[in-house]
Design a protein around this motif. Structure first.
Motif, PDB file in Angstrom:
ATOM      1  N   GLN A 594     -17.066  24.677 133.981  1.00  0.00           N
ATOM      2  CA  GLN A 594     -16.240  25.654 133.278  1.00  0.00           C
ATOM      3  C   GLN A 594     -14.958  25.112 132.969  1.00  0.00           C
ATOM      4  OE1 GLN A 594     -15.545  29.045 135.877  1.00  0.00           O
ATOM      5  NE2 GLN A 594     -16.143  30.242 134.108  1.00  0.00           N
ATOM      6  N   THR A 595     -14.748  24.019 133.696  1.00  0.00           N
ATOM      7  CA  THR A 595     -13.271  23.241 133.248  1.00  0.00           C
ATOM      8  C   THR A 595     -13.650  22.632 132.083  1.00  0.00           C
ATOM      9  OG1 THR A 595     -14.099  22.257 135.249  1.00  0.00           O
ATOM     10  CG2 THR A 595     -11.720  22.027 134.868  1.00  0.00           C
ATOM     11  N   TYR A 596     -15.009  22.292 131.501  1.00  0.00           N
ATOM     12  CA  TYR A 596     -14.725  21.757 130.319  1.00  0.00           C
ATOM     13  C   TYR A 596     -14.688  22.948 129.061  1.00  0.00           C
ATOM     14  CZ  TYR A 596     -17.202  18.340 133.156  1.00  0.00           C
ATOM     15  OH  TYR A 596     -17.410  17.348 134.345  1.00  0.00           O
ATOM     16  N   ALA A 597     -15.125  24.071 129.498  1.00  0.00           N
ATOM     17  CA  ALA A 597     -14.823  24.946 128.604  1.00  0.00           C
ATOM     18  C   ALA A 597     -13.409  25.181 128.632  1.00  0.00           C
ATOM     19  CB  ALA A 597     -15.632  26.133 129.062  1.00  0.00           C
ATOM     20  N   LEU A 602      -8.240  24.948 125.593  1.00  0.00           N
ATOM     21  CA  LEU A 602      -6.965  24.495 125.455  1.00  0.00           C
ATOM     22  C   LEU A 602      -6.883  23.630 124.176  1.00  0.00           C
ATOM     23  CD1 LEU A 602      -6.407  23.350 129.175  1.00  0.00           C
ATOM     24  CD2 LEU A 602      -5.003  25.186 127.781  1.00  0.00           C
ATOM     25  N   PHE A 603      -7.828  22.864 124.012  1.00  0.00           N
ATOM     26  CA  PHE A 603      -7.691  22.005 122.787  1.00  0.00           C
ATOM     27  C   PHE A 603      -7.641  23.091 121.524  1.00  0.00           C
ATOM     28  CE2 PHE A 603      -9.795  19.563 118.984  1.00  0.00           C
ATOM     29  CZ  PHE A 603      -8.992  18.623 119.200  1.00  0.00           C
ATOM     30  N   LEU A 604      -8.256  23.700 121.496  1.00  0.00           N
ATOM     31  CA  LEU A 604      -8.375  24.774 120.367  1.00  0.00           C
ATOM     32  C   LEU A 604      -7.147  25.535 120.284  1.00  0.00           C
ATOM     33  CD1 LEU A 604     -10.425  25.808 118.326  1.00  0.00           C
ATOM     34  CD2 LEU A 604     -10.719  27.892 119.702  1.00  0.00           C
ATOM     35  N   THR A 605      -6.237  25.891 121.469  1.00  0.00           N
ATOM     36  CA  THR A 605      -5.253  26.523 121.197  1.00  0.00           C
ATOM     37  C   THR A 605      -4.075  25.588 120.752  1.00  0.00           C
ATOM     38  OG1 THR A 605      -5.838  27.773 123.428  1.00  0.00           O
ATOM     39  CG2 THR A 605      -3.522  27.998 122.550  1.00  0.00           C
ATOM     40  N   PHE A 606      -4.235  24.318 121.389  1.00  0.00           N
ATOM     41  CA  PHE A 606      -3.138  23.374 120.790  1.00  0.00           C
ATOM     42  C   PHE A 606      -3.340  23.160 119.181  1.00  0.00           C
ATOM     43  CE2 PHE A 606      -2.770  18.929 119.717  1.00  0.00           C
ATOM     44  CZ  PHE A 606      -1.247  18.945 120.288  1.00  0.00           C
ATOM     45  N   MET A 607      -4.563  23.054 118.871  1.00  0.00           N
ATOM     46  CA  MET A 607      -4.828  22.635 117.478  1.00  0.00           C
ATOM     47  C   MET A 607      -4.095  23.739 116.675  1.00  0.00           C
ATOM     48  SD  MET A 607      -6.046  19.720 116.965  1.00  0.00           S
ATOM     49  CE  MET A 607      -6.861  19.699 115.403  1.00  0.00           C
ATOM     50  N   LEU A 608      -4.452  25.155 117.069  1.00  0.00           N
ATOM     51  CA  LEU A 608      -3.961  26.277 116.278  1.00  0.00           C
ATOM     52  C   LEU A 608      -2.525  26.225 116.258  1.00  0.00           C
ATOM     53  CD1 LEU A 608      -6.554  29.132 117.405  1.00  0.00           C
ATOM     54  CD2 LEU A 608      -6.187  27.909 115.309  1.00  0.00           C
TER      55      LEU A 608
ATOM     56  N   LEU D  10      -6.509  33.449 125.026  1.00  0.00           N
ATOM     57  CA  LEU D  10      -7.296  34.078 124.328  1.00  0.00           C
ATOM     58  C   LEU D  10      -6.668  35.100 123.239  1.00  0.00           C
ATOM     59  CD1 LEU D  10     -10.156  35.037 126.741  1.00  0.00           C
ATOM     60  CD2 LEU D  10     -10.033  33.011 125.071  1.00  0.00           C
ATOM     61  N   GLY D  11      -5.481  35.611 123.928  1.00  0.00           N
ATOM     62  CA  GLY D  11      -4.683  36.562 122.809  1.00  0.00           C
ATOM     63  C   GLY D  11      -3.999  35.553 121.743  1.00  0.00           C
ATOM     64  N   PHE D  12      -3.664  34.173 122.017  1.00  0.00           N
ATOM     65  CA  PHE D  12      -3.137  33.438 121.183  1.00  0.00           C
ATOM     66  C   PHE D  12      -4.175  33.048 120.020  1.00  0.00           C
ATOM     67  CE2 PHE D  12      -1.607  29.200 120.022  1.00  0.00           C
ATOM     68  CZ  PHE D  12      -0.401  29.312 119.674  1.00  0.00           C
ATOM     69  N   ILE D  13      -5.436  32.822 120.737  1.00  0.00           N
ATOM     70  CA  ILE D  13      -6.629  32.351 119.485  1.00  0.00           C
ATOM     71  C   ILE D  13      -6.931  33.694 118.864  1.00  0.00           C
ATOM     72  CG2 ILE D  13      -9.051  31.752 119.422  1.00  0.00           C
ATOM     73  CD1 ILE D  13      -8.441  29.965 121.913  1.00  0.00           C
ATOM     74  N   GLY D  14      -7.134  34.738 119.388  1.00  0.00           N
ATOM     75  CA  GLY D  14      -7.165  35.945 118.646  1.00  0.00           C
ATOM     76  C   GLY D  14      -6.333  36.351 117.739  1.00  0.00           C
ATOM     77  N   PHE D  15      -4.901  35.969 118.244  1.00  0.00           N
ATOM     78  CA  PHE D  15      -3.729  36.214 116.904  1.00  0.00           C
ATOM     79  C   PHE D  15      -3.984  35.494 115.913  1.00  0.00           C
ATOM     80  CE2 PHE D  15       0.115  34.955 115.414  1.00  0.00           C
ATOM     81  CZ  PHE D  15       0.499  36.365 114.914  1.00  0.00           C
TER      82      PHE D  15
END
Lengths: 615, 113, 92, 230
Positions: A594-597, A602-608, D10-15
């Protein structure tokens, strides 16, 4: 297919390899015959090779094959060593496992070396280069165990070099739109000098890995020590010369016109000098015969690089001459050590002793080889080294002369250690049943190569003539009377002159020495152990009274401060740091999937976040 | 527009299951939810108000009155791939269960080194 | 009073139906997320697939709807159930 | 704590997903390549169902890759569950006679339905994937309903390989006739007829068999696995 053409030549070389592999399953003798026939026929075909070039279109690239005098000289080295190597393998490899694979890889290595030499374009050169790397890698790991480790090391260094070469080939192709070395050289001159410097740097790096130039020599001792002895002869004698061939090609066919050419060559000459000095010191420390010879190889290749990098006609001549001669005498040494290993199963200098009466031919081979290696007239090594010194002095590189002279003199130490530890001293009881190796398959290659050192020493012109044509091809001004450049030799080196004088003196000396030693040997009184009293104690039977352990201990103590700061320590440090860093990095592998997920999210959030902030 | 929101919500619910649930089957359920959300999102993007299915089933239909067929073709293949992936994942789950006698991801640490 | 003025047009019915389905979709997804009984959770995903299938039909994607109905509703559920039977039913 | 973080992320990504898709108008035509497919599907491919013509014809190469993925999944599943084959008596309870009879009676009909769906893939909604899946569910019913039933894996793999070969050969024939891979070489026929659309029905039938065989194999492999308590 044209019988004098290079495609036929390569087809024979490669086809023979596969045929030998297949025939192994029919009969051992057939395999040996085909292997020997392949190398002999290809060696003979070298004389009839036509001048035409051949082009093959492959995947949108045109591969061009053709011979040049320069490549022909190196092909001569390969052929000269390939035949004895295959011959020597017959008995030697009879004991080893997987002989079919051995012959396949050996013959492919030889064929690939020919392929490298006869490539007129960079792509086919690279392809054959990789084939050579792979097959020699497989030969290096042939024994398994430690050899695998050595082989992986060799392969990693080679891969780094190969990528460097590939990188530059891609850029060169992009620049010139052609892969032909001539076209590349033509458009190379037009590039901006820094670009030229970078490309030449990567190419030289790639080729010098195979030549084992310091600091890229790390693989050499291990790989030489672990690979089967007959192959080691070829490995150190011919395969490493491919690096020299490539470096010569880069320096004098592509890079020569660049403004950076001179400083780079100067630097390279210094690298060669340092390599020869340090590797000589290293060689003195070794207690394993093959490792000793491996370091000696690195040192000798250092000399060759000095000559190659200086770039005067005389120094080039010296470099190519040493390239040939080093191949010959190093093959002799590896064969002899291989013969000793074949009979005793040992390569450790501390355990071997007193084999001179058991294996006289091997002793003679080693003697001839080390005379050649130590550059004593009348054998061949002297000519090359003399030319090198002279060219160094003529081009005012006095300091390099000192370095070269130092390492040349220091090489006496290790060759003496080699011959003393193995052959001289008290005979051990456990070696009582050791016999000389079989004549046809093992003595003959050694003796034939010994004859070569002798002939090239007396008549250097035989070798110097092809060297001259090779140098003319590279664009060096070889005048008919260029021998006047050397104090020692006159035209073509085989007129009555100082050389002949030295040869005569040397021959007389050698003959006298031989007669004397034979006479002495007959008169030798065998001392019983009772004759020697140590501290009043009568030594028992079989007690060893000659020691070859810690042979050069005082010397080692003296040079240790130099050697401990060698580049090896740095490489080890880098390796350690990388491994520590990896150790640190593995903490991110928690084992919980799960940590890998989480990492992904986290990476996705960072990229966004980063993306939205940037836009 | 509500389609987008709902499909994103379904995707996020699936992602939440992947991130927070400790049961392996639940995680696979989450993956399949992400799949479903993505499918709905893609098909919704291709939708056109007043359009019909992209099939010339009766005469008189024109290309102007049809929804975008490209996302549909994409989703069609994606669903089939999705079931294959789910099957492989569940096979792994079965294997892991046979090995570790648990489905709790915290207790399955043989990947740790 | 605005509510009373609405008439039940087919369009409104369509809108309302879509809205209800989308709401149910989210509810089913959350249900399968929070349910401790894995069998129920799988039924939840099956429900998600079923609603999705209807939604695809509403979005004029009959091909996708058919695929989802065959694969999502039937096959995936069955594979999940098989996996469940080979392992444990409850989330501990 | 972790829950909060997860919700926040998830909220962030969803937004961001929402803001990204808010720019995509819902219900309006944004077709670029789709328009072309819609307009040319009947004259060019002869298929009435545009989705099918895209899956099999315009993007046929992707579909070939996709059935390869399916094949790999089936093989990988077999590899993962290798050596976990259970005993036949793993089925705890005897299936009821109603189920047995029903399964036997319905199986041909289900197969017929599946076959109908993939044969009419170019005319009606559906196609090889759907039809294949339906056949696989029919096999599933047999597995559930008949106690000693086991799918014949050799037959399945032969069917599957033949179907795969058919697909590839249909593609290579296009090359052989001097066109591109998977290009239609058969006459298009009258749109709307079963025997129309050139090579599409053939490929879709092949895909149907392949998918059906693979999914049936997957189901059977999973069903005959032990519970993992050795």
């Amino acid at each position: 297919m044209d019988i004098t053409g290079i495609p036929f030549f390569l087809a024979v070389s490669f086809g023979g390899a596969f045929l030998a592999y297949l025939l192994h399953f029919a009969h051992r003798f057939l395999r040996n015959a085909v292997a020997l026939l392949t190398v002999s026929v290809s060696a003979a075909l070298l004389f009839w090779l036509g001048d035409e070039t051949f082009s093959i279109e492959m995947g949108g690239f045109i591969l061009t094959l053709g011979k040049t005098p320069y490549s022909l000289f190196f092909a001569g080295i390969v052929a000269l060593l390939a035949v004895p190597t295959v011959l020597f393998s017959f008995t030697y490899m009879a004991k080893e496992e997987r002989p079919a694979m051995y012959y396949l890889n050996l013959l492919i290595t030889i064929a690939a070396m020919y392929g490298i030499l006869f490539s007129l374009d960079l792509l086919s050169l690279f392809i054959f280069w990789e084939i050579m790397t792979w097959s020699s890698f497989l030969l290096t790991i042939h024994k398994g165990g430690n050899a695998t480790k050595a082989g992986v090391k060799y392969f990693l260094y080679s891969a780094a070099g190969a990528y460097a070469i590939l990188f530059s080939i891609v850029i060169l192709f992009n620049m010139s739109g052609s892969l032909l070395i001539e076209d590349v050289a033509r458009s190379f001159v037009l590039q901006n000098p820094l670009m030229q410097l970078m490309l030449a740097g990567t190419l030289l790096f790639g080729f010098s890995v195979k030549a084992g130039l310091m600091p890229m020599h790390g693989w050499a001792p291990d790989a030489y020590a672990e690979s089967p002895a007959p192959f080691t002869a070829l490995f150190s004698g011919a395969l490493s010369k491919m690096g020299i061939f490539g470096m010569g090609m880069v320096l004098y066919q592509i890079f020569l016109q660049s403004p950076f050419s001179l400083p780079v060559r100067e630097l390279l000459a210094w690298a060669g000098g340092i390599t020869s000095a340090l590797a000589t010191l290293r060689a003195i420390q070794q207690t394993d015969a093959k490792r000793l010879l491996a370091y000696s190889s690195v040192a000798q290749l250092g000399y060759i690089v000095i000559g190659l990098a200086l770039g005067t006609p005389l120094s080039m001549m010296a470099a190519l001459f040493i390239a040939l001669l080093h191949g010959v005498f190093k093959a002799m040494l590896f064969f002899a050590v291989g013969a000793v290993y074949f009979r005793t199963g040992l390569t450790d200098l501390n355990e071997l002793r007193g084999l001179i009466r058991r294996m006289p031919v091997s002793f003679l081979t080693v003697l001839m080889a080390i005379i050649s290696l130590a550059n004593i007239p009348p054998l061949g090594g002297f000519v090359g080294k003399w030319l090198l010194y002279e060219s160094l002095i003529q081009s005012d590189h006095y300091f390099l002369v000192i370095v070269a002279f130092f390492s040349s003199t220091a090489s006496f130490l290790y060759v003496y250690r080699l011959i003393f530890s193995i052959f001289l001293g008290q005979e051990e009881k456990e070696f009582e049943h050791v016999k000389e190796v079989p004549f046809l398959t093992m003595q003959l290659p050694m003796l034939a190569l010994a004859a070569v050192t002798f002939i090239t020493g007396i008549f250097p012109g035989i070798v110097l003539a092809p060297i001259s044509s090779a140098l003319t091809y590279l664009g060096f001004p070889i005048y008919h009377d260029m021998w006047s450049m050397s104090m020692l030799f006159n035209e073509w080196g085989n007129r009555i002159n100082l050389l002949a004088m030295i040869s005569v003196i040397g021959t007389v000396f050698l003959t006298g020495f031989t007669i004397l030693s034979l006479y002495r040997m007959r008169r030798t009184r065998y001392v019983t152990t009772k004759d020697i009293h140590t501290s009043g104690e009568v030594p028992t039977e079989n007690e060893n009274l000659t020691y070859a352990i810690n042979f050069y201990q005082p010397f080692e103590r003296a040079v240790y401060p130099v050697l401990s700061k060698s580049i090896r320590a740095w490489i080890d440090w880098i390796g350690r740091s990388v491994s520590e860093f990896g150790d640190f990095l593995r903490h991110i592998y928690t084992g919980d999937g799960q940590t890998y997920a989480w990492y992904v999210v986290l990476f996705l959030t960072f990229m966004l976040a980063a993306g939205s902030w940037l836009l | 527009m509500i389609y987008y929101i709902v499909s994103i919500i379904v995707m996020l619910i699936g992602l939440y299951a992947v991130l927070m649930k400790k049961n392996l089957i639940k995680i696979v359920v989450g993956l399949s939810l992400i799949d479903s959300g993505t499918h709905l999102l893609l098909v919704a993007i291709g939708f056109i108000k007043g359009g019909t299915a992209p099939i010339y089933s009766e005469p008189g239909l024109t290309a102007d009155a049809m929804v975008d067929p490209v996302p549909q073709a994409l989703v069609l293949t994606a669903i089939v791939i999705g079931v294959a992936v789910t099957a492989v994942a569940l096979a792994m789950v079965i294997r892991i269960y046979a090995q570790h006698k648990t489905l709790d991801i915290r207790k399955i640490r043989s990947l740790k080194w | 009073m605005m509510l009373l003025q609405w008439t039940l047009t087919p369009d409104l019915l369509y809108q309302a139906g879509t809205g209800i389905l989308l709401f149910l979709l989210v509810v089913a997804a959350i249900f399968s997320l929070v349910q401790k009984d894995l069998l129920m959770a799988i039924v939840g995903t099956s429900l998600v697939s079923l609603i999705l299938s209807v939604l695809f039909l509403l979005l004029h994607a009959p091909d996708v709807a058919l695929t989802e109905a065959a694969i999502g509703v039937a096959l995936t559920t069955v594979i999940f159930l098989i996996a469940l039977r080979k392992t444990g039913r409850y989330e501990e | 704590m972790k829950k909060l973080l997860a919700t926040f992320l998830l909220g962030f990504i969803g937004f961001y997903l929402y803001t990204a898709f808010a720019g995509v108008p819902f219900g309006e035509s944004k077709m670029k390549v789709g328009k072309d497919y819609l307009e040319t599907t009947v004259p060019k491919t002869g298929a009435v169902n545009t989705v099918t013509s895209i899956v099999v014809n315009y993007r046929g190469f992707d579909t070939l890759g996709e059935v390869t993925v399916l094949f790999l999944a089936a093989t990988g599943l077999g590899a993962i569950l290798f050596g976990m084959k259970g005993k036949p008596e793993d089925k705890h309870r005897e299936p009821s006679s109603i189920l047995t009879t029903g399964a036997k009676a319905l199986f041909p009909i289900i197969v017929l339905l599946g076959a109908y769906i993939f044969i009419h893939g170019h005319l009606t909604p559906g196609g090889g994937f759907q039809g294949g899946t339906i056949i696989a569910t029919g096999v599933l019913m047999l597995i559930l309903g008949i106690k000693k039933f086991h799918a014949n894996h050799a037959l399945l793999s032969i069917m599957e390989s033949l179907a795969g070969i058919t697909f590839v050969v249909a593609g290579i024939l296009g090359l052989a006739f001097g066109k591109t891979f998977l290009e239609n070489i058969l006459p298009l026929g009258t749109p709307g007829q079963v025997f129309s659309a050139g090579v599409i029905p053939i490929i879709y039938v092949a895909v149907g068999f392949k998918v059906g065989a693979e999914l049936a194999g997957v189901l059977d492999t999973m069903m005959s696995t032990t519970r993992g308590e050795e």
